[in-house]
Scaffold this motif. Structure first.
Motif, PDB file in Angstrom:
ATOM      1  N   VAL A  62      -4.544  -8.496 -10.384  1.00 56.12           N
ATOM      2  CA  VAL A  62      -3.132  -8.837 -10.169  1.00 56.12           C
ATOM      3  C   VAL A  62      -3.139 -10.304  -9.769  1.00 56.12           C
ATOM      4  CG1 VAL A  62      -1.284  -8.519  -8.464  1.00 56.12           C
ATOM      5  CG2 VAL A  62      -2.354  -6.517  -9.523  1.00 56.12           C
ATOM      6  N   VAL A  89      -6.813   2.904   5.438  1.00 57.96           N
ATOM      7  CA  VAL A  89      -6.168   1.998   4.478  1.00 57.96           C
ATOM      8  C   VAL A  89      -7.087   1.718   3.291  1.00 57.96           C
ATOM      9  CG1 VAL A  89      -5.028  -0.242   4.185  1.00 57.96           C
ATOM     10  CG2 VAL A  89      -5.125   0.814   6.446  1.00 57.96           C
ATOM     11  N   SER A  90      -6.533   1.767   2.085  1.00 59.95           N
ATOM     12  CA  SER A  90      -7.231   1.249   0.903  1.00 59.95           C
ATOM     13  C   SER A  90      -6.360   0.132   0.344  1.00 59.95           C
ATOM     14  CB  SER A  90      -7.412   2.339  -0.154  1.00 59.95           C
ATOM     15  OG  SER A  90      -8.222   3.371   0.358  1.00 59.95           O
ATOM     16  N   THR A  91      -6.966  -1.022   0.082  1.00 60.97           N
ATOM     17  CA  THR A  91      -6.167  -2.150  -0.384  1.00 60.97           C
ATOM     18  C   THR A  91      -6.321  -2.372  -1.883  1.00 60.97           C
ATOM     19  OG1 THR A  91      -7.845  -3.878  -0.100  1.00 60.97           O
ATOM     20  CG2 THR A  91      -6.526  -3.296   1.839  1.00 60.97           C
ATOM     21  N   TYR A  92      -5.331  -3.068  -2.437  1.00 63.06           N
ATOM     22  CA  TYR A  92      -5.288  -3.459  -3.845  1.00 63.06           C
ATOM     23  C   TYR A  92      -4.923  -4.941  -3.806  1.00 63.06           C
ATOM     24  CZ  TYR A  92      -4.884   1.647  -4.487  1.00 63.06           C
ATOM     25  OH  TYR A  92      -5.105   3.001  -4.458  1.00 63.06           O
ATOM     26  N   SER A 120      -1.292  -5.036  -2.310  1.00 64.43           N
ATOM     27  CA  SER A 120      -0.746  -3.708  -2.052  1.00 64.43           C
ATOM     28  C   SER A 120      -1.722  -2.941  -1.160  1.00 64.43           C
ATOM     29  CB  SER A 120      -0.545  -2.937  -3.363  1.00 64.43           C
ATOM     30  OG  SER A 120       0.224  -3.689  -4.283  1.00 64.43           O
ATOM     31  N   ALA A 126      -2.471   1.244   0.249  1.00 67.09           N
ATOM     32  CA  ALA A 126      -2.156   2.661   0.432  1.00 67.09           C
ATOM     33  C   ALA A 126      -2.589   2.994   1.854  1.00 67.09           C
ATOM     34  CB  ALA A 126      -2.894   3.526  -0.587  1.00 67.09           C
ATOM     35  N   CYS A 152     -11.494  -2.376   1.206  1.00 69.77           N
ATOM     36  CA  CYS A 152     -10.770  -3.496   0.612  1.00 69.77           C
ATOM     37  C   CYS A 152     -11.247  -3.739  -0.816  1.00 69.77           C
ATOM     38  CB  CYS A 152     -10.948  -4.750   1.453  1.00 69.77           C
ATOM     39  SG  CYS A 152     -10.094  -4.621   3.032  1.00 69.77           S
ATOM     40  N   VAL A 153     -10.293  -3.755  -1.732  1.00 70.26           N
ATOM     41  CA  VAL A 153     -10.607  -3.785  -3.159  1.00 70.26           C
ATOM     42  C   VAL A 153      -9.783  -4.883  -3.837  1.00 70.26           C
ATOM     43  CG1 VAL A 153     -10.615  -2.416  -5.292  1.00 70.26           C
ATOM     44  CG2 VAL A 153     -11.009  -1.291  -3.088  1.00 70.26           C
ATOM     45  N   TRP A 171       3.141   3.141   1.036  1.00 74.46           N
ATOM     46  CA  TRP A 171       2.641   2.182   0.048  1.00 74.46           C
ATOM     47  C   TRP A 171       3.274   0.835   0.389  1.00 74.46           C
ATOM     48  CZ3 TRP A 171      -0.827   1.298  -3.606  1.00 74.46           C
ATOM     49  CH2 TRP A 171      -0.585   0.316  -4.571  1.00 74.46           C
ATOM     50  N   PRO A 219       7.887  -0.222  -4.725  1.00 78.66           N
ATOM     51  CA  PRO A 219       7.596  -1.613  -5.073  1.00 78.66           C
ATOM     52  C   PRO A 219       6.229  -1.732  -5.756  1.00 78.66           C
ATOM     53  CG  PRO A 219       7.052  -1.230  -2.772  1.00 78.66           C
ATOM     54  CD  PRO A 219       7.567   0.081  -3.320  1.00 78.66           C
ATOM     55  N   THR A 220       6.097  -2.738  -6.624  1.00 75.97           N
ATOM     56  CA  THR A 220       4.782  -3.102  -7.173  1.00 75.97           C
ATOM     57  C   THR A 220       4.649  -4.618  -7.035  1.00 75.97           C
ATOM     58  OG1 THR A 220       5.545  -3.541  -9.434  1.00 75.97           O
ATOM     59  CG2 THR A 220       4.952  -1.256  -8.915  1.00 75.97           C
ATOM     60  N   PRO A 221       3.441  -5.148  -7.188  1.00 74.05           N
ATOM     61  CA  PRO A 221       3.275  -6.601  -7.063  1.00 74.05           C
ATOM     62  C   PRO A 221       4.197  -7.382  -7.988  1.00 74.05           C
ATOM     63  CG  PRO A 221       1.137  -5.532  -7.084  1.00 74.05           C
ATOM     64  CD  PRO A 221       2.154  -4.456  -7.352  1.00 74.05           C
ATOM     65  N   LEU A 222       4.428  -6.859  -9.211  1.00 75.76           N
ATOM     66  CA  LEU A 222       5.262  -7.591 -10.162  1.00 75.76           C
ATOM     67  C   LEU A 222       6.749  -7.358  -9.952  1.00 75.76           C
ATOM     68  CD1 LEU A 222       3.622  -7.604 -13.686  1.00 75.76           C
ATOM     69  CD2 LEU A 222       3.588  -9.329 -11.877  1.00 75.76           C
TER      70      LEU A 222
END
Lengths: 352, 352
Positions: B248, B160-163, B253, B255, B243-244, B320, B291-294
């Protein structure tokens, strides 16, 4: 000043000279003192006539439609894939060596796809197609760290998630991000510009870069797979990616998970990566140090941090990569290809 | 209006009521009509005395130091790990059921770690410790999609890579991002505020969330591993994360790359995920939708997109994920725990 009268110095054209990569090429040609006998700045007819200073001289931007490629030895193309598809054949026919920064020729078997630090040896002969291809901006930093790992431990699998900057969509991408951010700060519910990024990128992350392919992966994700395999000469390399645009002006980041054949020792991995040309490892000593797009260091390096082997699997480790996508991921790689080609003396034009 | 006189309705305290998660708890208690006999808003002495309207009534914020936990049946804690460590024992001693949104009790063997959609069955008995722990904001959406995959195909590995959004650092995190962005727009070279995020988060991505551990992983990355294993009841689950933090405002989010024991069919995977409670799959029909955060949709759902099986490995696929970290990743999960506990009737206070 790198304009010289030496007849062995090349005559150069920059196609897409007013774009984000083109402007960076001009900067780099000046910074690195790349010697040239003539320099032509070429762009669409929209930009023709603009005056741009290079090395103390003013150059007028010429229109691509009227440009005679017979005038040059090297033509850098960075005006988009469709422009390269339309004009590279004419440039090659007139005897210019083309260094192409689009995806038009990357997967062509007669065109070498080159990251000079990794596979310069494919340039031992002039390219069969007359074109040398510059890889995708996310692929270049990735292969720069993967090659030494493959040689030392053998790679089983690579899983990459990217954090790509707005400048990947050129000057207009940057402007759209900044404009959208300003609007959103004033009114969080306002409609934001979304020509380059859809949905808008301001205060958002967008997991969709370039076109959708039949596989469900985007073209950007597919490029990372195909180009890494070609550059590294590993046609079966197991690599997969999710490519995401983030609201950063410039410099791409990547979270890279690598699984190897043999167990990896962190100290040895840090040492190995630190010895690579133009690679900086930030957490060799201080494990809390890491690069970010806004604070990485030398703009011509691949920056590495968060180097850590899995505590429950010594054959798996993470890297965090940051690199300037306009330089390391595009213009610098192209200039370094030219430098190598010049050193090998296989230019087809003025030095024939 | 959810204030009721019914003696079986619980008396509730919100500790950290003025914080980002606390405010969201208030919103959700109103939206969902959670019935209560008394509601106490509790915070640090700094916030004591503030007036906050809930369900048509004004509540004065009380100081934690003077609060008598004997007054309540349920205490929601969301004021940080050190506050929970200091005050949860007192609350439990006075007979309150604690629903704790910090990491203080998550890995305690006598404390269930609960995502109601996934492992509500661990609540068949009242918790031995008197505490039910709410998982980390990045872990909740992850386990919501992993459990059905494990049951159908068996999981070999999760990468997992986070946003992650600024709201993970509360109101102050959001303010610092917005302030820094405004300053950076005016002057790209200005020093930006960096109390909550260091280096600053405006137009940047920061691959470092929470403290560094001896392993070289951050605490946030370690939580995702340990908590996923505990919630799913899979102590050897092979999961690893980077974790990044991204610029936002709200909604995390992720991946997510999953490798399975058995080959996966995309249509079946989409169908399976679509049938999960409060999960929306965006690309079931249109593969270019995501989907996106916004722009995700229902704020109480886990949003899934970019569902794609690897073309060269049918035992590997990407997802995602986007979810509101204050709701799905924190307050909503806590409220749903309370709803379940109330339905099971094992509250130790007013309903005894």
């Amino acid at each position: 000043m790198t304009l010289v009268t030496d007849p062995t110095a090349p005559r150069i054209a920059l196609i897409g000279a007013t774009g984000a990569v083109g402007s960076t090429l001009i900067e780099l040609i000046e910074e690195r003192g790349l010697r040239y006998r003539e320099l032509y700045l070429v762009a669409s007819s929209r930009s023709a006539g603009r005056q741009i200073p290079v090395g103390g001289q003013t150059h007028e931007v010429r229109s691509l439609e009227d440009f005679d490629f017979g005038l040059v030895d090297i033509a850098f193309f960075s005006a988009g894939t469709s422009v390269s598809r339309a004009w590279v054949p004419a440039a090659v026919a007139k005897g210019a060596l083309v260094i192409d920064n689009t995806r038009a020729y990357r997967m062509d078997p007669d065109t070498p796809l080159v990251v000079p630090q990794i596979n310069y040896a494919v340039l031992d002969r002039p390219p069969g197609s007359g074109v040398i291809a510059n890889p995708n901006c996310s692929t270049i930093p990735l292969v720069r760290v993967l090659q030494p790992v493959e040689r030392r431990w053998g790679i089983r699998q690579v899983v990459v998630s990217t954090y790509q900057a707005a400048s990947g969509q050129g000057h207009q991408g940057i402007e759209e991000l900044l404009e959208g951010t300003e609007v959103a700060l004033r009114d969080p519910d306002a409609d934001l510009p979304s020509e380059r990024f859809s949905p808008p990128l301001a205060f958002n992350v967008v997991p969709f870069v370039d076109e959708l392919q039949d596989s469900g992966f985007t073209l950007e994700e597919q490029k990372m797979v195909q180009e890494s395999r070609k550059i590294l000469g590993l046609p079966d390399l197991d690599v997969t990616a999710t490519c995401v645009r983030v609201p950063v002006v410039n410099s791409h980041s990547e979270a890279v998970w690598v699984q190897t054949q043999e167990p990896v020792d962190r100290a040895e991995l840090v040492g190995l990566l630190s010895r690579q040309t133009e690679v900086t490892v930030h957490d060799a000593e201080n494990r809390a140090a890491f690069p970010t797009p806004l604070k990485a260091g030398h703009p011509d390096h691949v920056h590495v941090g968060r180097v850590r082997v899995s505590p429950h699997n010594p054959r798996g480790f993470w890297l965090w990569l940051v690199s300037d996508n306009l330089r390391v991921g595009a213009a610098l790689n192209a200039v370094q290809i030219a430098e190598y080609a010049l050193a090998r003396g296989f230019l087809s034009g003025g030095v024939r």
